[in-house]
Design a protein around this motif. Sequence first.
Motif: not given
Length: 388
Positions: A192-214
């Motif tokens: 779903r639409p999410n506040w954190l996704v919007r904030r990260l995208r606004a600062t350039g995240w997800f535009e290139g390679i974003t690796l998530a490590a759990i």
Amino acid sequence: MTTTAPTAHFRPGTHVTGEHEVHSTPLGYDRATLPAGALLPLPASDALVEGVSHATTVELAFHGKLGDSLLALSAARAALDWLAQRMDAVPVNVRASGPHADLVRRTSLLAQAVPSTAPEGSRLLIGDRAGIAARGAEAATSLVCDPAAPPCWSADGIAHTSLPNRYYLALERRLGVRLPTDPPFTPQLVARPNWLVRRLRATGWFEGITLAAITATSRPDLKDYTAQRYIEVAQLLAQILNAQVRLLLIGGHHASGSRITAADANAQLQSLRLDGLPVNDLADLLPHCSLVIGNDTGLTHLAALSRGETGEGPHVIGLHARHSHSKWNTGLPHHHAVSTVFAHQMHQGDLCPVRDALTPTDDDCHLDAVAPAWLASICAELLLGGVR
């Protein structure tokens, strides 16, 4: 005499396990040759069929561990598939309860049956032992999802190793009818639409390679690849691809609640620590990543199940130290696995170190056998569109 150092195994999500590769139980019929709705050449469980057939309300009550709950949703899918294809099918109320109810509502399960305005009538409860204990007093029939119960089924030359496949086929056998869904049986979750996704995208995240490590795990002494190794994987991946990589380090519960911390960054690698975020936020966040790597834990299963509205999402690699990499898996083609020697043995023998009281040796069950350089090369191949 010299010994060979333990090596890790990589299993792509597209791998089909042959029935002779692992210990399995014959399904009892050639599923591929039977049309949906056909009676099986096995006796149905009369008591179960009687109880399920009278259900006008189905409650999904998964109150236990996140990973166990998500992988058991295929059992609910099987029951709802059976109810939907009855000749006398009537509208059924479907609802979810428990701590994971919001995640369950993201699947198609609650929309699978036509909502009914009729009185509740007979209630079918599907859940884990914790959910049945909490909600079972009012149910006419209860289906308990116990991960130790369904065996690895084999049919048509194929072994159905993943836990969701085991649950679905086990219930199909007991209901005595070939159900309409084909593997993979796992219901997926829609982001779903999410506040954190919007904030990260606004600062350039997800535009290139974003690796998530759990990094989150209930057993850090046994199943933790460590944040430092993930950072090394990300650094090596940036070198291999000659590209900037952004790394999200996702931890579990934190004493002070949710916490977002920026780590040191250089020209090729930027990293951010996300500790204690609610699972609903992570279900919205993870589909936007390029690739997810995770310890053998519920958040890694969540990453594999969470997809965008049109089904898009990342490849996911689960790292398995002790438990079978093929059983504790969604069975989805984008969900891959890396296993130690010991975890691979648990896969081959359909064994469990807890249930079967098996103690591994010190040198065949540690994730330090998974070299960051080797793992980075697998990540690069997946991002470049190849699967071994």
